[in-house]
Design an enzyme around this catalytic site. Sequence first.
Site, PDB file in Angstrom:
ATOM      1  N   GLY A  31      34.916 -21.326 -12.152  1.00 58.61           N
ATOM      2  CA  GLY A  31      34.483 -20.467 -11.058  1.00 58.61           C
ATOM      3  C   GLY A  31      34.338 -19.020 -11.476  1.00 58.61           C
TER       4      GLY A  31
ATOM      5  CG  ASP B  40      39.869 -24.615 -20.971  1.00 59.44           C
ATOM      6  OD1 ASP B  40      39.509 -24.631 -22.171  1.00 59.44           O
ATOM      7  OD2 ASP B  40      39.159 -24.187 -20.037  1.00 59.44           O
TER       8      ASP B  40
END
Length: 741
Positions: free
Chosen positions: A423, A536
């Site tokens: 996002g 990540d």
Amino acid sequence: MKMMRFLVLLVLWAILGCFAPTATSKTNSSSIAKPNCNDHCGNVSIPFPFGLTKKCALNSNFSITCNTSYNPPKPFLTNSTVEVRDISVEGQLRVMKRVSKYCYNKGKEVSPSRSWYTSKKFFINQTANKFVAVGCDTFANVYAYGDDQSYRTGSNCMATCNSTQDVTNGTCSGFGCCETEIPNVARNVYYSVDSLNYYNETTDDVNNCSYAFVVQKEEFRFSSTMLTRTWDVKKVPMVLDWTISNETCLTACQGNTTCVAVNGEGYRCGCKEGYEGNPYLSPGCQDIDECANGQHNCSQNAICSNTKGGYECSCKKGYHGDGKGALGCTSSNHRLIMLVLGIAVGTITLLISCFCLYLVYRRRKSIQMKEKFFRENGGLILQQKIAQGTASSGTTRIFTAEELRKATNNYDQTRIIGQGGFGIVYKGHLLDGQTIAVKKSKVMDQTQVEQFINELIVLSQINHRNIVKLFGCCLETETPLLVYEFISNGTLSEHLYSKDKASTIPWPIRLRIATETAEVLSYLHSAASPPIIHRDVKPANILLDNNYTTKVSDFGASRLVLQDETALMTMVQGTFGYLDPEYMQTHQLTEKSDIYSFGVVLLELLTGRRAVFYNGPVEERSLSEHFLSSLKTNQLFKILDVNIVCEGNTDELQEIALLAKRCLNVKGEDRPTMKEVAMELGGFRRATKHPWTNNSHTSMESQALLTDPPNAFGYDATFSITTTEYDSLKHHMELPVTAGR
Ligand SMILES: *[C@@H]1O[C@H](CO)[C@@H](O)[C@H](O)[C@H]1NC(C)=O
């Protein structure tokens, strides 16, 4: 309008009817008496059926004698002393009647005390007359008799006073004056008057006389002078009704008339509606020309036409309507304007109503959407968690969409501070002055919503000094929004790779960043149960504040690892260059994958090079491969960042390079655990006396690291998930996915 006019006319007619006895008969050209008959006696009209001679009257009952010895002459009822004042053709006549008087003077009664009226022809009008007694010591009786004296009804009346001061002009209620109704409709009345007490208690200003009489109501008004000697009345007016018999009615009533029965008294002739005149006199009643005399209610733009017994209204050319009343006729133009106006007003009203309904619908829809999003975004789960107290010790706040829209200036482009894995991140200011980072999904995709919920659940479960703090979320929007503390100094990636910032990160700080990142991962892997895999790990997800304190962010890809279900998660979450090579075979991401990624980050800290570098020679594209080959050929210092290599730290750098190499082992099981990595790095920090370790908090923490490992990483020691919570958490985590499909 029409009704009103009709009522007014009716009332007027009724009043005229009441006063009819006083109204003199018509003196217009149309004669009121038979031809060749005198219609007057002095000032008094004599309408037929009355007449001054036998021929001129209907019958002997209506004969009037005119006494010409008076000037002007006076009419009298035939063969009597009863003077006639006036006669109305509608059925009344007024006569003058003697009063009954009683006086007491010096011990003597004077004057007759009784009076009566008796008539074979006429009735005493009960409603138009009243019985009155006047005096200061007075008692009076009145009796009504039938024809044959078969019935007799009476009433009495008493008037007292001491002086004229006791009485009120115009009031007849017992003080000096007394009044009562005539007891019945009668042809005969008899009344008497007497003293009660011979005027013993009266003062000199009263005249010691009493009076009694039947009088026309309108003609009598009591006054104090009536009690004094100056008053000397002999006769008063009285109203009589005249009627004819039924048989006579049929012959006597002329054209355009009706024969009307009068209650208990006989019959009369009357004009039909719309006619006027003397109904007893041939040829009868005449049509009233309402149009000529103005007795019509035709509109201004109407033509009035007289008809027999009435009139008609019709609108003039160019006007329409029924022709009656103020708005009876309207012009065609007017009508058209009214029609257009009506349609316009109607349309506008309709449009406004529709618009209002639409607004209500929009509002309702918006609320429904918000609720839908809230549900889809796992809001119910979160609410439940907050209620249960499992979510981040009650600090997770639910923001409204409006609040965040205002905070980010409606998601202004200039507020974008980063593009996270899942996002866009906006900088925002809450109303209380707090600076926040708002993470908003880039596209509308259910899998992204899932990422957000993951992050939300993971972050709401953990509380660590080096993990970016989650303030709360907003679930009312189509995709959920996450609200974080704002980290002021950007990402590690920016610091390493933007030319102006690179030189500002010396080795000790890089070592601290590596250590803190390792601590966070260690905490996620080992302290939490079940373990959390970040998935990540890369410099872009390591934020720094103004003191270069590490804040690990972007937990969008993170999952709590559920032992038997790791195989199910096949989606590639990590970024190329940091991705565990073992994943290519197993399609499983484990704690070991995070360790591999961390190894790459460690390399970047050591070399100041990107994990993947496309601009260089082919063999240098992958940092890990390039590093490993350099290590093999003993050329480590060739690829280390020149900014960090200085005298005294070469051994340390070499050892850390070897640690990185272990992390980058192709086989996951050959890699060290994150806990080991964190402890080793911590060991380097403690062993080296660096100027920045003057910070007492950091050094104390470093000591704690060695002495009490399980609690040493600054995470919330109270954090734990029980078996039941674990089950419910597992369920909740799956919910957004299933809801989306
Ligand atoms: C009552 O009326 C008479 C004349 O009608 C007058 O002389 C007298 O003063 C009036 N009395 C009062 C109290 O008004």
